[in-house]
Design a protein around this motif. Structure first.
Motif, short mmCIF file in Angstrom:
data_model
loop_
_atom_site.label_atom_id
_atom_site.label_comp_id
_atom_site.label_asym_id
_atom_site.label_seq_id
_atom_site.Cartn_x
_atom_site.Cartn_y
_atom_site.Cartn_z
N VAL A 113 1.45 -29.30 45.64
CA VAL A 113 1.50 -30.27 45.01
C VAL A 113 1.06 -31.49 45.53
N ARG A 114 -0.07 -32.18 44.90
CA ARG A 114 -0.39 -33.47 45.16
C ARG A 114 0.22 -34.57 44.86
N ALA A 115 0.23 -35.90 45.30
CA ALA A 115 0.94 -36.77 45.01
C ALA A 115 0.26 -38.21 45.49
N ILE A 116 0.74 -39.33 45.03
CA ILE A 116 0.09 -40.60 45.35
C ILE A 116 1.00 -41.60 45.62
N PRO A 117 1.85 -41.22 46.96
CA PRO A 117 2.95 -42.28 47.39
C PRO A 117 2.10 -43.63 47.70
N LEU A 118 2.98 -44.70 47.66
CA LEU A 118 2.26 -45.83 48.16
C LEU A 118 3.18 -46.50 49.19
N PRO A 119 2.78 -47.44 50.05
CA PRO A 119 3.63 -47.70 51.23
C PRO A 119 5.13 -48.35 50.88
N ALA A 120 4.94 -48.84 49.76
CA ALA A 120 6.46 -49.26 49.17
C ALA A 120 7.65 -48.18 48.98
N VAL A 121 7.21 -47.03 49.35
CA VAL A 121 8.08 -45.80 49.34
C VAL A 121 9.07 -46.11 50.35
N ARG A 122 8.67 -46.85 51.36
CA ARG A 122 9.43 -47.28 52.65
C ARG A 122 10.77 -47.94 52.11
N GLU A 123 10.62 -48.80 51.12
CA GLU A 123 11.85 -49.54 50.66
C GLU A 123 12.22 -48.90 49.13
N ARG A 124 12.02 -47.79 49.14
CA ARG A 124 12.51 -46.80 47.83
C ARG A 124 12.33 -47.79 46.51
N ARG A 125 11.12 -48.15 46.34
CA ARG A 125 11.01 -48.84 45.07
C ARG A 125 9.39 -48.72 44.56
N SER A 126 9.00 -47.66 44.59
CA SER A 126 7.80 -47.21 44.09
C SER A 126 7.72 -45.89 43.44
N VAL A 127 7.04 -45.81 42.23
CA VAL A 127 7.05 -44.64 41.38
C VAL A 127 5.81 -44.15 42.16
N THR A 128 6.11 -42.69 42.19
CA THR A 128 4.82 -41.69 42.82
C THR A 128 4.29 -40.86 41.85
N VAL A 129 3.10 -40.73 41.73
CA VAL A 129 2.56 -39.64 40.75
C VAL A 129 2.56 -38.29 41.36
N THR A 130 2.80 -37.49 40.89
CA THR A 130 2.79 -35.93 41.27
C THR A 130 2.09 -34.93 40.20
N CYS A 131 1.39 -34.11 41.00
CA CYS A 131 0.67 -33.03 40.15
C CYS A 131 0.40 -31.56 40.88
N PRO A 132 0.93 -30.37 40.43
CA PRO A 132 1.76 -30.40 39.25
C PRO A 132 3.25 -30.62 39.57
N ALA A 133 3.99 -30.61 38.30
CA ALA A 133 5.56 -31.11 38.59
C ALA A 133 6.00 -29.67 39.38
N HIS A 134 7.03 -30.37 40.28
CA HIS A 134 7.71 -29.35 41.23
C HIS A 134 8.93 -30.07 41.44
#
Length: 260
Positions: A113-134
């Protein structure tokens, strides 16, 4: 997935660990690669469920989900010889590296799975794009602000292109601050004002009931000062921005191309 291994403990790796563990009653067990020893040791000292592996193979061996967070240009050296079990899942956050490239690099047919997490995930307030869905991977990102699964890697590359505009925004703010300082405003005052001005923009973006164009219109008076700056500075250059985005999107779709 309760056992996660992270290979590459840079800014993004630290953000993921913090988001999954900080203040969480039942965090996953996380094994970190020893490269980036200071950051890995600091995280292991902060969270009881985090430990540092002896090498990348131990990180993989102790995990159900193996997260590849190394710099794309370092992937061949960092992941050479890494053995992945048939019951594991690989999550790659390496920008511009396709699923097929990851599988070829690791010599595996397991789910990738590929994903594009951003640094704001540390605060649990960032939407992360994933591909494919898992389901399991998306559930992990739901803990960090939400998962946005997309249908194919071409679509993911569109979102990766959008992500690549982030530093342009910061540089825009820095340019405004520098201009004000050049007019004789103390730099500290200009910095404070610009930060406050655009923090309010960030709060306004939380209003999902209005489109971005509507938000812009609601903050703009016909023939007023905001309209003057927009139409003078942005409108003549909008096509250049679109062309730059198109070019980057094309490059991201080429196997073996590492985004800068």
């Amino acid at each position: 997935m309760d056992r996660i291994g992270i290979i590459g403990v840079g800014e993004l790796g630290r953000a993921l660990v913090t988001g999954w563990c900080e203040g969480v009653a039942d965090p996953p067990l996380i094994t970190l690669s020893p490269r980036g020893a200071r950051a890995a040791a600091e995280l292991a000292g902060r969270y009881p469920g985090v430990r540092v592996g002896a090498d990348n193979q131990e990180v993989a061996d102790r995990s159900d989900l193996v997260v590849l967070a190394v710099r794309p240009q370092d992937r061949a050296q960092a992941l050479a010889g890494l053995r992945i079990r048939d019951d594991q899942v690989v999550l790659s956050v390496m920008a511009g590296v396709t699923v097929d490239e990851v599988r070829e690099l690791l010599g595996t047919a397991v789910p990738v799975v590929r994903a594009i997490p951003l640094p704001a995930v540390r605060e649990r307030r960032s939407v992360t794009v994933t591909c494919p869905a898992h389901p399991a991977v998306d559930a992990l990102f739901d803990r960090l602000g939400g998962a946005l699964p997309v249908a194919d890697e071409a679509t993911l590359d569109v979102f990766q292109t959008l992500t690549s505009t982030l530093t342009t925004h910061y540089w825009y703010l820095a340019t405004l601050t520098a201009w004000a300082a050049g007019q004789g405003v103390p730099a500290e005052d200009a910095d404070r004002y610009v930060r406050g001005l655009f923090q309010e923009v960030g709060r306004t973006l939380g209003d999902g009931s209005r489109s971005l164009r509507q938000l812009a219109g609601d903050h703009e008076t016909p023939k007023g000062t905001n309209e003057r700056i927009r139409t003078t500075w942005f409108d003549p250059r909008a096509e250049a921005l679109t062309e730059a985005l198109d070019a980057l999107r094309t490059d991201l779709g080429r196997p073996g191309v590492d985004p800068g």
